[in-house]
Each structure stands twice: as C-alpha cells, then as structure tokens.
Enzyme design. Structure first.
Site, PDB file in Angstrom:
ATOM      1  N   ASP A  80      -0.411   5.178   0.775  1.00  0.00           N
ATOM      2  CA  ASP A  80      -0.745   6.151   1.836  1.00  0.00           C
ATOM      3  C   ASP A  80      -0.751   5.513   3.218  1.00  0.00           C
ATOM      4  OD1 ASP A  80      -1.033   8.014  -0.113  1.00  0.00           O
ATOM      5  OD2 ASP A  80      -3.213   8.185   0.024  1.00  0.00           O
ATOM      6  N   ASP A  97       0.854  -1.180   0.000  1.00  0.00           N
ATOM      7  CA  ASP A  97       0.000   0.000   0.000  1.00  0.00           C
ATOM      8  C   ASP A  97       0.900   1.243   0.000  1.00  0.00           C
ATOM      9  OD1 ASP A  97      -2.371   1.638   0.548  1.00  0.00           O
ATOM     10  OD2 ASP A  97      -1.515   1.862   2.553  1.00  0.00           O
ATOM     11  N   ASP A 128      -1.949  -0.631   5.934  1.00  0.00           N
ATOM     12  CA  ASP A 128      -2.311  -0.001   7.206  1.00  0.00           C
ATOM     13  C   ASP A 128      -3.812   0.118   7.438  1.00  0.00           C
ATOM     14  OD1 ASP A 128      -2.566   2.051   5.186  1.00  0.00           O
ATOM     15  OD2 ASP A 128      -2.782   3.474   6.840  1.00  0.00           O
TER      16      ASP A 128
HETATM   17 MG    MG Z   1      -3.102   3.157   3.427  1.00  0.00          MG
END
Ligand code: MG
Length: 261
Positions: free
Chosen positions: A16, A14, A202
């Site tokens: 961001d 991922d 996240d």
């Molecule tokens: Mg993310």
C-alpha cells in the site's frame, strides 16, 4: 568474479502506497520494472500489512507465486510455491488481550475483528470480497484509534504489558507480538543469499526494512507526512523516490537495473 548461479537482486517491497497506488490499489504502472526483474532472474518479496489470503491473490496476479511473502507487517511469512494459509494462534491471543483491557481503553479501539465485512470495506476502500480476505487474520490486528490522542499512549502501554506491540502504519494502528518486516527480511535474505537486496516502502512500519537493505528506497506518499531522515540517507544508501506509488517504484527499480548493466 560474480557467481552466475547467485540470485542477482532480491527486492523487498511494501504494497500500500509503495507498489500499490494509495487510493486505487493498482500496481500495473510498475509492470515494466517487474517484467525486467523477472527476465533477469531477480526475486520480489511482497512485504505488507496485508493478510495471507490477500497476498496469495496479488502475488499470483503479479506472477510472483514462487517467492515467499511477508504478511501482516512481518508477524508472519507465506512460503513460496504454496498457497496454504497459516494457523492463527497469535491472532486469538491478541483479541483476548484486547478484550481483557478496561472498557475505557477497549472501547476506543475498533479492530478489524470488531467490524463487519462492509465496515472493513468502507474503512479501507477495499471491495467487499477483498475486505473479507483482509479480515482473515493469523498474526496481527489492525484497527482505528477513535479516542483522544492523549489517551492512546495508555492504550499502547496496557497492551505492551501483555507483550503486544502497537505500530502506526500508513492507515491503521496494528497490534502484534512485535516481529517486524525486517525480522522476516533477515530470515529470507539468509536463506536465499542474494548479491544485492533492495527495500522499498513509504511508511513508519517500513523503516527497519528500508534501513536493512543494501539499497533502501523511500517511495513518496503525498497522503502522509514524509518519513523522518533514515540512517543511510547521508551516505546515499537510502534515497527518496520523488514519484509516488507504483509509478515511483517503476522508475526507481528501472534506474537500479540500468545502473547495474
Ligand atoms: Mg505502505
């Protein structure tokens, strides 16, 4: 015996809040780990909610242009070694479905397609040129639910009736035809046949990908509630990196490389 021609590690990550800092979007703290992966001939697949034009630029800055990338949360894939942008029939269909909703629901969702470039810049914290690239969508529509929490389920159900899935990411409610990062990951893994896959993320939109990796690393994001326990955490296949963003990414990947050598 190991096959020396086999891709040793394929990373699915991922952006961001994982490889990019949640606030500054900086990835440079992860450069030592990225350099070591490149030296070992390992692959890195960016897997993100970002669009193809956004990823093309980042992928080039990171020296990863030869690798495919997963864009718009798995709704589409960008080929490796080519910066050609995909066609956008999915996006047009999602916008049409949104506009066909009753006004009471439609009016409480503000998609990127409803925002000007400066509004997208303000909502995301991106620069104006970056916001323009974020609006160039092919497969999915992120937006902000502005209505009461209890009305959101009705909005999601009305879209589901048209085959559209709504998912909460780190920042936005994103609408697509339901393909996930893990679906795209499975296709790329089958093609490149690495010895080991590592997934890093996240947020809830990373869960399938984290659970599909041989190793899954949950990167801590102090701006959000922690993810609920994932399958694989009990056995240690999935673990949580205590440092956030690219600093945590750098530490976790270097630890995996150290453990292998
Ligand atoms: Mg993310």
């Amino acid at each position: 015996m190991t096959d020396s021609r086999r891709l040793p590690i394929l990373i699915f990550t991922d952006l961001d809040g994982t490889l990019l800092d949640h606030h500054s979007y900086d990835w440079h703290p992860a450069r030592p780990a990225l350099d070591r992966l490149a030296a070992l001939g390992c692959g890195v697949i960016l897997a993100t909610s970002k669009t193809a034009p956004e990823v093309v630029q980042l992928r080039s800055e990171m020296g990863l242009s030869d690798w495919p990338a997963i864009v718009e949360n798995g709704a589409g894939t960008l080929a490796g070694g080519s910066d050609d942008l995909p066609d956008a029939p999915d996006y047009a269909a999602i916008r049409a479905a949104l506009d066909a909703l009753p006004g009471s629901l439609r009016g409480q969702f503000t998609g990127f397609g409803d925002m000007t470039d400066p509004e997208v810049a303000r909502t995301t914290g991106l620069s104006l040129p970056a916001a323009r690239r974020a609006k160039m969508r092919s497969f999915s529509e992120p937006g902000v639910w502005t209505g009461p929490e209890e009305a959101r389920a009705g909005f999601i159900a009305a879209l589901e009736a048209q085959g559209i899935r709504a998912r909460m990411g780190g920042r936005f409610l994103t609408l697509s035809f339901g393909r996930t990062k893990a679906d795209a990951m499975a296709a790329i893994t089958a093609r490149l046949a690495p010895a080991l896959t590592v997934a890093l993320g996240d947020a809830p939109n990373d869960v399938e990908m984290l659970e599909a990796g041989d190793i899954g690393i949950v990167i801590r994001n102090p701006d959000h509630a922690p993810l609920a326990p994932l399958s694989g955490e009990k056995t240690g296949r999935v673990w949580r990196e205590p440092l956030p963003g690219p600093v945590g990414w750098n530490r976790a990947i270097q630890q995996i490389i150290d453990d292998m050598s």
